[in-house]
Design a protein around this motif. Sequence first.
Motif, PDB file in Angstrom:
ATOM      1  N   TRP A 111       1.221  -0.987  -0.234  1.00 13.98           N
ATOM      2  CA  TRP A 111       0.070   0.130  -0.194  1.00 13.98           C
ATOM      3  C   TRP A 111       0.876   1.302   0.145  1.00 13.98           C
ATOM      4  O   TRP A 111       0.818   2.393  -1.003  1.00 13.98           O
ATOM      5  CB  TRP A 111      -0.978   0.255   1.358  1.00 13.98           C
ATOM      6  CG  TRP A 111      -2.166   1.359   1.214  1.00 13.98           C
ATOM      7  CD1 TRP A 111      -2.987   1.408   1.009  1.00 13.98           C
ATOM      8  CD2 TRP A 111      -1.939   2.394   1.837  1.00 13.98           C
ATOM      9  NE1 TRP A 111      -3.086   2.260   1.175  1.00 13.98           N
ATOM     10  CE2 TRP A 111      -2.673   3.395   1.988  1.00 13.98           C
ATOM     11  CE3 TRP A 111      -0.384   3.541   2.238  1.00 13.98           C
ATOM     12  CZ2 TRP A 111      -2.200   4.524   1.689  1.00 13.98           C
ATOM     13  CZ3 TRP A 111      -0.509   3.789   2.664  1.00 13.98           C
ATOM     14  CH2 TRP A 111      -1.934   5.213   2.774  1.00 13.98           C
ATOM     15  N   SER A 112       2.076   0.809   0.535  1.00 15.72           N
ATOM     16  CA  SER A 112       2.785   2.410   0.773  1.00 15.72           C
ATOM     17  C   SER A 112       3.874   3.353  -0.500  1.00 15.72           C
ATOM     18  O   SER A 112       3.579   3.670  -0.417  1.00 15.72           O
ATOM     19  CB  SER A 112       3.676   2.439   2.099  1.00 15.72           C
ATOM     20  OG  SER A 112       5.136   1.370   1.730  1.00 15.72           O
ATOM     21  N   SER A 113       3.649   1.942  -1.682  1.00 13.15           N
ATOM     22  CA  SER A 113       4.187   2.018  -2.221  1.00 13.15           C
ATOM     23  C   SER A 113       3.517   2.172  -3.691  1.00 13.15           C
ATOM     24  O   SER A 113       3.901   4.053  -4.387  1.00 13.15           O
ATOM     25  CB  SER A 113       5.361   0.906  -3.027  1.00 13.15           C
ATOM     26  OG  SER A 113       4.415  -0.292  -2.845  1.00 13.15           O
ATOM     27  N   ARG A 114       1.898   1.226  -3.634  1.00 17.41           N
ATOM     28  CA  ARG A 114       0.810   2.393  -4.519  1.00 17.41           C
ATOM     29  C   ARG A 114       0.674   4.087  -4.076  1.00 17.41           C
ATOM     30  O   ARG A 114      -0.052   4.507  -4.290  1.00 17.41           O
ATOM     31  CB  ARG A 114       0.012   1.482  -4.186  1.00 17.41           C
ATOM     32  CG  ARG A 114       0.638   0.288  -5.122  1.00 17.41           C
ATOM     33  CD  ARG A 114      -0.795  -0.512  -5.435  1.00 17.41           C
ATOM     34  NE  ARG A 114      -1.730  -0.346  -4.336  1.00 17.41           N
ATOM     35  CZ  ARG A 114      -1.666  -1.253  -3.061  1.00 17.41           C
ATOM     36  NH1 ARG A 114      -0.672  -2.195  -3.334  1.00 17.41           N
ATOM     37  NH2 ARG A 114      -2.688  -1.167  -2.211  1.00 17.41           N
ATOM     38  N   PHE A 144       4.437   4.936   6.824  1.00 19.53           N
ATOM     39  CA  PHE A 144       4.515   4.324   5.945  1.00 19.53           C
ATOM     40  C   PHE A 144       5.166   4.345   4.332  1.00 19.53           C
ATOM     41  O   PHE A 144       5.434   4.135   3.275  1.00 19.53           O
ATOM     42  CB  PHE A 144       3.033   4.004   4.808  1.00 19.53           C
ATOM     43  CG  PHE A 144       1.737   3.873   5.702  1.00 19.53           C
ATOM     44  CD1 PHE A 144       2.019   1.754   5.577  1.00 19.53           C
ATOM     45  CD2 PHE A 144       0.639   4.300   6.405  1.00 19.53           C
ATOM     46  CE1 PHE A 144       0.568   0.835   6.630  1.00 19.53           C
ATOM     47  CE2 PHE A 144      -0.087   2.944   6.890  1.00 19.53           C
ATOM     48  CZ  PHE A 144      -0.020   1.607   7.377  1.00 19.53           C
ATOM     49  N   HIS A 145       5.032   6.066   4.397  1.00 17.91           N
ATOM     50  CA  HIS A 145       6.217   6.679   3.571  1.00 17.91           C
ATOM     51  C   HIS A 145       7.714   5.807   3.538  1.00 17.91           C
ATOM     52  O   HIS A 145       8.181   6.229   2.801  1.00 17.91           O
ATOM     53  CB  HIS A 145       5.903   8.547   3.407  1.00 17.91           C
ATOM     54  CG  HIS A 145       6.636   9.125   2.431  1.00 17.91           C
ATOM     55  ND1 HIS A 145       5.522   9.127   1.274  1.00 17.91           N
ATOM     56  CD2 HIS A 145       7.417   9.864   2.560  1.00 17.91           C
ATOM     57  CE1 HIS A 145       6.743  10.306   0.286  1.00 17.91           C
ATOM     58  NE2 HIS A 145       8.214  10.312   0.884  1.00 17.91           N
ATOM     59  N   GLY A 168       9.487   4.273   1.612  1.00 23.00           N
ATOM     60  CA  GLY A 168      10.541   5.462   0.336  1.00 23.00           C
ATOM     61  C   GLY A 168      12.417   4.705   1.218  1.00 23.00           C
ATOM     62  O   GLY A 168      13.120   5.381   0.250  1.00 23.00           O
ATOM     63  N   PHE A 169      12.682   4.506   1.761  1.00 21.35           N
ATOM     64  CA  PHE A 169      13.803   4.137   1.993  1.00 21.35           C
ATOM     65  C   PHE A 169      14.500   3.619   1.085  1.00 21.35           C
ATOM     66  O   PHE A 169      15.119   3.584   0.593  1.00 21.35           O
ATOM     67  CB  PHE A 169      13.980   4.114   3.651  1.00 21.35           C
ATOM     68  CG  PHE A 169      15.149   3.823   4.569  1.00 21.35           C
ATOM     69  CD1 PHE A 169      16.561   4.348   5.429  1.00 21.35           C
ATOM     70  CD2 PHE A 169      16.409   2.313   4.197  1.00 21.35           C
ATOM     71  CE1 PHE A 169      16.878   4.726   5.778  1.00 21.35           C
ATOM     72  CE2 PHE A 169      17.400   2.881   4.741  1.00 21.35           C
ATOM     73  CZ  PHE A 169      17.981   3.766   5.203  1.00 21.35           C
ATOM     74  N   PHE A 176      13.607   1.903  11.362  1.00 18.77           N
ATOM     75  CA  PHE A 176      13.570   2.849  10.949  1.00 18.77           C
ATOM     76  C   PHE A 176      12.154   4.321  10.981  1.00 18.77           C
ATOM     77  O   PHE A 176      11.472   5.270  11.565  1.00 18.77           O
ATOM     78  CB  PHE A 176      14.262   4.420   9.718  1.00 18.77           C
ATOM     79  CG  PHE A 176      14.478   5.304  10.208  1.00 18.77           C
ATOM     80  CD1 PHE A 176      15.308   6.463  10.667  1.00 18.77           C
ATOM     81  CD2 PHE A 176      13.690   6.041   9.457  1.00 18.77           C
ATOM     82  CE1 PHE A 176      15.832   7.074  10.806  1.00 18.77           C
ATOM     83  CE2 PHE A 176      14.182   7.799   9.813  1.00 18.77           C
ATOM     84  CZ  PHE A 176      15.076   8.057  10.054  1.00 18.77           C
ATOM     85  N   ALA A 177      11.123   3.336   9.857  1.00 18.16           N
ATOM     86  CA  ALA A 177      10.039   3.634   9.243  1.00 18.16           C
ATOM     87  C   ALA A 177       8.856   3.670  10.494  1.00 18.16           C
ATOM     88  O   ALA A 177       8.036   4.355  10.902  1.00 18.16           O
ATOM     89  CB  ALA A 177       9.497   2.804   7.858  1.00 18.16           C
TER      90      ALA A 177
END
Length: 220
Positions: free
Chosen positions: A102-105, A171-172, A176-177, A201-202
């Motif tokens: 979900w985070s990537s989409r 989520f980002h 994102g990392f 970290f997220a």
Amino acid sequence: MARQFLNSSIIRKVVMGLSGFFLISFLTLHVSLNFTSVISKDLFNQISHFMGYNPLVQYIGQPILIVGLVFHFVTGFILEIQNRRARPISYAYNASSANSSWSSRNMIISGAVILAYFCLHWYDFWFQELNYKFIEVNVPNETRYYEELVHKFQNPIRVFLYCCAFVLLGFHLWHGFYSSMQSVGFNNKYGRAFTKFGKYFAIVVPCCFIFIALFHHFIG
């Protein structure tokens, strides 16, 4: 040729990945400094006063941060628009949820909310600092920062908005990392370890921000 090179989506992805690492560094510093407010009122006041009146931080570090933040999100929006234009035909059936998280989409959604959070954060603290120091021209007070922080977190609506933004920040960062490492070509034998670190970290950093907000709302 040079213009095409600079306008390349690949170049934008690399630059965005580097700006992402820059913002990750900022988040690490920011959460570390803010967490001192939970540990010691005096320590938080001392650090905040130092940061607030240090010319390197105020006139070099802070403008770089603002430009880097805006650049990161604007570049992200541009890349999203380019990706959508590259896929003008919508498929009758798209099992994207089976192939991606979900985070990537929804990076564009979480990014927009996070940007809105930063605007609220600047309104709450940065604009207040500008008003205190340059408009009202008040005498420096080394003991005011903790009380101002606690006062901001007394409003339950503000705390709720902050917490929602921190969840989306998680989520980002989750995607994102990893995406930043791929963009800059960091895909060697240490890539798996850094990806694992990025997932921790997220989770840890947004949870720390949420804890700080809730702590000052209920206890501070």
